[in-house]
Design a protein around this motif. Structure first.
Motif, PDB file in Angstrom:
ATOM      1  N   MET A  49      46.220  31.706  37.348  1.00 46.23           N
ATOM      2  CA  MET A  49      45.218  30.446  36.669  1.00 46.23           C
ATOM      3  C   MET A  49      44.235  31.253  36.306  1.00 46.23           C
ATOM      4  O   MET A  49      43.468  30.227  35.721  1.00 46.23           O
ATOM      5  CB  MET A  49      45.205  29.704  37.762  1.00 46.23           C
ATOM      6  N   ALA A  50      43.965  31.962  35.830  1.00 49.71           N
ATOM      7  CA  ALA A  50      42.870  32.419  35.579  1.00 49.71           C
ATOM      8  C   ALA A  50      42.277  32.069  33.947  1.00 49.71           C
ATOM      9  O   ALA A  50      41.120  31.877  33.711  1.00 49.71           O
ATOM     10  CB  ALA A  50      42.532  34.085  35.569  1.00 49.71           C
ATOM     11  N   GLU A  51      43.229  32.138  33.288  1.00 46.41           N
ATOM     12  CA  GLU A  51      43.239  32.099  31.928  1.00 46.41           C
ATOM     13  C   GLU A  51      43.403  30.663  31.730  1.00 46.41           C
ATOM     14  O   GLU A  51      42.610  29.906  30.784  1.00 46.41           O
ATOM     15  CB  GLU A  51      44.717  32.124  30.691  1.00 46.41           C
ATOM     16  N   ALA A  52      43.924  29.425  32.435  1.00 44.07           N
ATOM     17  CA  ALA A  52      43.539  27.490  32.515  1.00 44.07           C
ATOM     18  C   ALA A  52      42.278  27.698  32.910  1.00 44.07           C
ATOM     19  O   ALA A  52      41.380  27.283  32.280  1.00 44.07           O
ATOM     20  CB  ALA A  52      44.413  27.447  33.373  1.00 44.07           C
TER      21      ALA A  52
ATOM     22  N   SER B 217      49.506  38.603  30.102  1.00 42.26           N
ATOM     23  CA  SER B 217      48.291  38.732  31.376  1.00 42.26           C
ATOM     24  C   SER B 217      49.946  38.737  32.061  1.00 42.26           C
ATOM     25  O   SER B 217      49.952  39.392  33.877  1.00 42.26           O
ATOM     26  CB  SER B 217      48.489  37.778  32.062  1.00 42.26           C
ATOM     27  N   VAL B 218      51.306  38.200  32.187  1.00 40.64           N
ATOM     28  CA  VAL B 218      52.138  38.384  32.605  1.00 40.64           C
ATOM     29  C   VAL B 218      52.889  39.670  32.889  1.00 40.64           C
ATOM     30  O   VAL B 218      53.191  40.344  34.072  1.00 40.64           O
ATOM     31  CB  VAL B 218      53.425  37.677  31.973  1.00 40.64           C
ATOM     32  N   THR B 219      52.475  40.328  31.732  1.00 43.15           N
ATOM     33  CA  THR B 219      53.669  42.146  31.640  1.00 43.15           C
ATOM     34  C   THR B 219      52.185  43.326  32.083  1.00 43.15           C
ATOM     35  O   THR B 219      51.974  43.957  31.523  1.00 43.15           O
ATOM     36  CB  THR B 219      53.823  42.154  30.591  1.00 43.15           C
TER      37      THR B 219
ATOM     38  N   VAL C  71      44.814  43.245  31.317  1.00 42.66           N
ATOM     39  CA  VAL C  71      44.651  42.080  30.508  1.00 42.66           C
ATOM     40  C   VAL C  71      44.927  41.007  31.938  1.00 42.66           C
ATOM     41  O   VAL C  71      43.471  40.341  31.688  1.00 42.66           O
ATOM     42  CB  VAL C  71      45.930  41.400  29.898  1.00 42.66           C
ATOM     43  N   LYS C  72      45.261  40.605  32.926  1.00 39.18           N
ATOM     44  CA  LYS C  72      45.203  40.143  34.005  1.00 39.18           C
ATOM     45  C   LYS C  72      43.501  40.080  34.772  1.00 39.18           C
ATOM     46  O   LYS C  72      42.747  38.939  35.054  1.00 39.18           O
ATOM     47  CB  LYS C  72      46.495  40.016  35.032  1.00 39.18           C
ATOM     48  N   VAL C  73      43.424  41.260  34.311  1.00 40.67           N
ATOM     49  CA  VAL C  73      42.216  41.435  36.033  1.00 40.67           C
ATOM     50  C   VAL C  73      40.752  41.722  34.624  1.00 40.67           C
ATOM     51  O   VAL C  73      39.615  40.956  35.190  1.00 40.67           O
ATOM     52  CB  VAL C  73      42.168  43.949  35.583  1.00 40.67           C
TER      53      VAL C  73
ATOM     54  N   HIS D 272      40.413  37.895  35.041  1.00 44.18           N
ATOM     55  CA  HIS D 272      39.452  37.582  35.878  1.00 44.18           C
ATOM     56  C   HIS D 272      38.002  37.896  36.274  1.00 44.18           C
ATOM     57  O   HIS D 272      37.152  36.992  36.603  1.00 44.18           O
ATOM     58  CB  HIS D 272      39.752  38.404  37.312  1.00 44.18           C
ATOM     59  N   GLU D 273      38.157  38.647  35.972  1.00 49.10           N
ATOM     60  CA  GLU D 273      36.640  39.222  35.361  1.00 49.10           C
ATOM     61  C   GLU D 273      35.861  38.647  34.057  1.00 49.10           C
ATOM     62  O   GLU D 273      34.413  37.724  34.815  1.00 49.10           O
ATOM     63  CB  GLU D 273      36.278  40.879  34.376  1.00 49.10           C
ATOM     64  N   LEU D 274      36.220  37.942  33.429  1.00 50.63           N
ATOM     65  CA  LEU D 274      36.080  36.410  32.282  1.00 50.63           C
ATOM     66  C   LEU D 274      35.446  35.764  33.087  1.00 50.63           C
ATOM     67  O   LEU D 274      34.647  34.798  32.988  1.00 50.63           O
ATOM     68  CB  LEU D 274      36.857  36.925  31.169  1.00 50.63           C
ATOM     69  N   LYS D 275      36.758  35.013  34.424  1.00 53.60           N
ATOM     70  CA  LYS D 275      35.951  33.912  34.488  1.00 53.60           C
ATOM     71  C   LYS D 275      35.076  33.826  35.746  1.00 53.60           C
ATOM     72  O   LYS D 275      34.518  33.321  35.725  1.00 53.60           O
ATOM     73  CB  LYS D 275      37.362  33.526  35.775  1.00 53.60           C
ATOM     74  N   ASP D 276      35.535  35.061  36.355  1.00 55.95           N
ATOM     75  CA  ASP D 276      34.027  34.739  37.039  1.00 55.95           C
ATOM     76  C   ASP D 276      32.418  35.560  36.203  1.00 55.95           C
ATOM     77  O   ASP D 276      31.480  34.415  36.757  1.00 55.95           O
ATOM     78  CB  ASP D 276      33.756  36.513  37.845  1.00 55.95           C
ATOM     79  N   ALA D 277      32.250  35.723  35.013  1.00 54.00           N
ATOM     80  CA  ALA D 277      31.526  35.522  34.513  1.00 54.00           C
ATOM     81  C   ALA D 277      30.912  34.233  34.142  1.00 54.00           C
ATOM     82  O   ALA D 277      29.730  33.157  33.709  1.00 54.00           O
ATOM     83  CB  ALA D 277      31.653  36.374  32.630  1.00 54.00           C
ATOM     84  N   LEU D 278      32.220  33.295  33.176  1.00 50.19           N
ATOM     85  CA  LEU D 278      31.953  32.392  32.930  1.00 50.19           C
ATOM     86  C   LEU D 278      31.557  31.072  34.232  1.00 50.19           C
ATOM     87  O   LEU D 278      30.145  30.460  33.944  1.00 50.19           O
ATOM     88  CB  LEU D 278      33.255  31.462  32.813  1.00 50.19           C
ATOM     89  N   TYR D 279      31.806  31.434  35.512  1.00 46.79           N
ATOM     90  CA  TYR D 279      31.291  30.617  36.730  1.00 46.79           C
ATOM     91  C   TYR D 279      29.647  31.115  36.646  1.00 46.79           C
ATOM     92  O   TYR D 279      28.753  30.252  36.851  1.00 46.79           O
ATOM     93  CB  TYR D 279      32.266  30.924  37.606  1.00 46.79           C
TER      94      TYR D 279
END
Length: 714
Positions: A1-4, A56-58, A62-64, A67-74
């Motif tokens: 769910m990281a992208e959402a 990110s599915v394949t 991109v998945k990593v 997650h890095e983006l999500k942490d920075a956004l938080y």
């Protein structure tokens, strides 16, 4: 769910960075350019998230990155919230109400120190996002036009919403007839009075819906003396199941402190000698010993009693019954198409005869395996896509990529999740915090979404609650929720199918976690001091917090409060405690309160006449339910009820423990909208209000429902 999550937080951040509230801080201009640059960078990153979601599915890289983006956004959101908080505090520094502490905080030296600190943090977070944007370029993530999603969201909101109490069942007439025969066949060859009827099938086939259909059939109601329904789900605990069977019979949960021997006595007292039907829904336990310990308690029914067991496991069916299980299959091609067509073309009936839509829909339907839940979910997704090109793209791209094994339909459901807009993905994944088969109160769920910041207000004329309810309806229309009911007292409720709950757990991943506190006991003893600083607080739900001893002084300043379910008069009575506790006068200005308010320990109020009037209940026109509980008594309680006059809009009133000898208050006859009155543990008042013969009966005879025993006020 990281992208959402990333998409949602980015959208919130962009809004906050453009907020005029930031300009209220004097040093805003010291780092305005940095924040403007940060806003532009996040906007560019947000534009590649749709591409990142697919890749990110394949791609693990991109998945990593996500997650890095999500942490920075938080971290960025925390930083911007810090700036917003300072802006709010400065805005509150008007007039002569400032304390020395606050004045000192905003002194020139502290402002300068704050500016230096925030400047360093903003520059660091800006550099972090610049690096993340550079990685996006290295990964060759492509910017997508966000207007497509905006159009998608707007299109959904223009549609009307309708709900029915139970899902319509298509194509189960033969199954219904066969099961009715099994339940009513008195010539069934068995040595046992009570016969198990297992219904077996993969998740999503509609086992529970079929069992509900049978359970509520008129022939079944007439045939069985007693009907009971218990959802077992993941944990097979005999004591819990027995307690829930008793609850199904009596509509009241047995005392939690009862031992197993006492519970089994109660159970056998209810079912022995009766021809009963019991549904044990969603059983997973394959251990024979546990099942046999339950089964022997259920054998006291008369001949013809039946127990329906729904399960996904053939092994469970073998353990529970000697009879052949009833194996539920997928819908026939005709029935599957009928269900698909009903949902996919609900608002575009003309397209249902278009050869392109017919051919594409048929090919998509072949991959749904006749499973109603999958058909409903996929058809709901396609109902949003209005062009032939969109249908073909769905079939040839997303749908073609899924890998589906026999009996595993999660990838297909995940596909519908992937097609949700970001704000709905976040809301859906949050629901994994509810236990399986939990009855969800929709209003509470919406409030939790709002508290998490998931609900975006695009139109000032629409409240956050209304927007959040639209979110829920959007998800419900796509079959992410089921069993939607609307109760007069409780409001709207729903449940999630087990497979949808599994999907929510899967997409939530590491973003949420449930901590089991059973071994270290959910109880609140006191609310935080200086609660008056939470000036934007709208909901404070304390109902069920039985160990709460007081309300904190200053709570009366929270004039935005719409829900304050419980107000506790101070129990302790010490001088130090009294100084920190709110009295009833603080209720005076909280006139936005709505729903239910429960006031406890009224008997402990020292200056009853003054405080009761100061509580100003008669101005709280949005309240629907009011509970007044006395507990201990006071000398002037005979006057108390008269001084607690509520607004005439009140619908439900409960009076507990009032010991006065006075007649009922004069205002009770003015409550023309009152639908429910409960008088509990108030002997004199209850006597005066006895139906037809009580001295005050004529004053309350207009109330449709009057009780003098324990009832749930909600």
């Amino acid at each position: 769910m990281a992208e959402a999550i990333a998409f949602d937080i980015a959208a919130r951040l962009i809004t906050k960075l453009g907020s005029s509230a930031l300009s209220q801080i004097g040093l805003w201009w010291n780092f305005k350019d940095d924040l403007d640059n940060l806003k532009r960078t996040i906007t560019r990153i947000q534009a590649v998230l749709l591409d990142a979601e697919e890749r990110s599915v394949t791609s693990n890289l991109v998945k990593v990155w996500l997650h890095e983006l999500k942490d920075a956004l938080y971290d960025a959101e925390d930083l911007v919230d810090d700036v917003h908080t300072e802006a709010l505090r400065k805005d509150l520094m008007s007039g002569n109400k400032l304390t020395k502490e606050v004045r000192d905080f905003f002194s020139r030296s502290n402002q300068f120190a704050y500016g230096l600190k925030m400047g360093r943090k903003i520059k660091a977070i800006k550099a972090r996002f610049t690096s993340i944007q550079g990685q996006a370029s290295e990964l060759k993530l492509v910017e997508r036009d966000l207007s497509v999603e905006t159009l998608f969201m707007a299109k959904r909101r223009q549609q009307t919403h309708s709900f029915v109490g139970k899902d319509e069942i298509i194509g189960r007439e033969d199954d219904k007839a066969a099961l009715l025969e099994l339940l009513q066949d008195n010539e069934f060859q068995s040595e046992e009075n009570v016969i198990m009827v297992p219904i077996v099938g993969i998740g999503g086939l509609g086992k529970t819906a079929l069992a509900q259909l049978i359970y509520n059939h008129e022939r079944v109601k007439d045939h069985f003396e007693l009907r009971m329904w218990v959802c077992v789900s993941d944990v097979f605990d005999v004591k819990t199941i027995v307690a829930n069977i008793i609850k199904s019979v009596t509509h009241q949960a047995p005392n939690q402190n009862l031992e197993m021997d006492q519970l089994q006595t109660q159970l056998r007292d209810k079912i022995d000698g009766k021809k009963y039907l019991l549904v044990l829904d969603d059983i997973w336990n394959e251990e024979g010993e546990q099942w046999f310990s339950l089964k022997k308690l259920l054998m006291g029914g008369t001949r013809g009693s039946r127990i329906i067991v729904t399960t996904r496991s053939h092994r469970v069916a073998k353990v529970t019954s000697k009879c052949q299980p009833y194996v539920l299959k997928g819908l026939s091609d005709d029935d599957a198409w009928s269900l698909f067509k009903q949902i996919a073309f609900e608002q575009r009936d003309a397209d249902s005869t278009n050869p392109v839509f017919l051919d594409t829909g048929t090919q998509i339907l072949e991959r749904c395996g006749g499973v109603p839940l999958v058909i409903r979910t996929i058809a709901s997704t396609l109902s949003i896509k209005e062009t032939e090109r969109e249908w073909r793209s769905f079939k040839d791209n997303e749908f073609a990529r899924i890998s589906q094994k026999d009996g595993e339909i999660s990838p297909t459901l995940k596909l519908s999740y992937d097609h949700l807009p970001a704000h709905l993905k976040h809301c859906f994944a949050y629901c994994r915090l509810y236990p399986k088969d939990h009855t969800i109160q929709v209003q509470t769920l919406v409030q939790l979404w709002i508290a998490q910041g998931f609900v975006k207000q695009s139109e000032p004329n629409q409240s956050l609650e209304e927007i959040g309810l639209d979110y829920f309806k959007d998800l419900a229309e796509r079959s992410f929720f089921q069993e939607i009911e609307d109760y007069e007292d409780w409001g709207m409720t729903c449940k999630m199918h087990d497979l949808m709950h599994d999907l929510a757990e899967s997409v939530a991943g590491r973003e949420s976690r449930i901590l089991d506190s059973n071994s270290n006991t959910s109880e609140l003893k006191e609310l935080p001091e200086k609660i008056e600083k939470l000036v934007n607080l709208t909901h404070l739900s304390c109902l069920g917090c039985y160990r709460l001893t007081r309300m904190p002084r200053g709570i009366g300043k929270l004039t935005s409060l719409q829900k304050l379910s419980l107000f506790v008069v101070d129990k302790r009575g010490s001088r130090a405690a009294a100084a920190a506790a709110a009295d009833l006068r603080e209720l005076g200005g909280l006139n936005n309160l709505r729903g239910m308010l429960w006031i406890s320990n009224l008997g402990l109020v020292k200056n009853a006449k003054e405080e009761f009037r100061a509580a100003n209940l008669k101005e709280k026109k949005h309240l629907e339910s009011l509970g007044l509980e006395w507990g201990d008594t006071t000398d002037d309680e005979e006057k108390s009820l008269e001084d607690l006059q509520p607004h005439p809009n009140l619908k439900r009133l409960r009076l507990i423990g009032w010991r006065g000898n006075d007649k009922i208050p004069s205002w009770l006859s003015l409550l023309t909208n009152l639908e429910y009155l409960c008088i509990e543990d108030s002997p004199h008042l209850g006597e005066r209000c006895q139906k037809d013969i009580g001295e005050d009966w004529h004053k309350i005879a207009h109330i449709p429902r009057i009780l003098d025993l324990v009832q749930d006020l909600q």
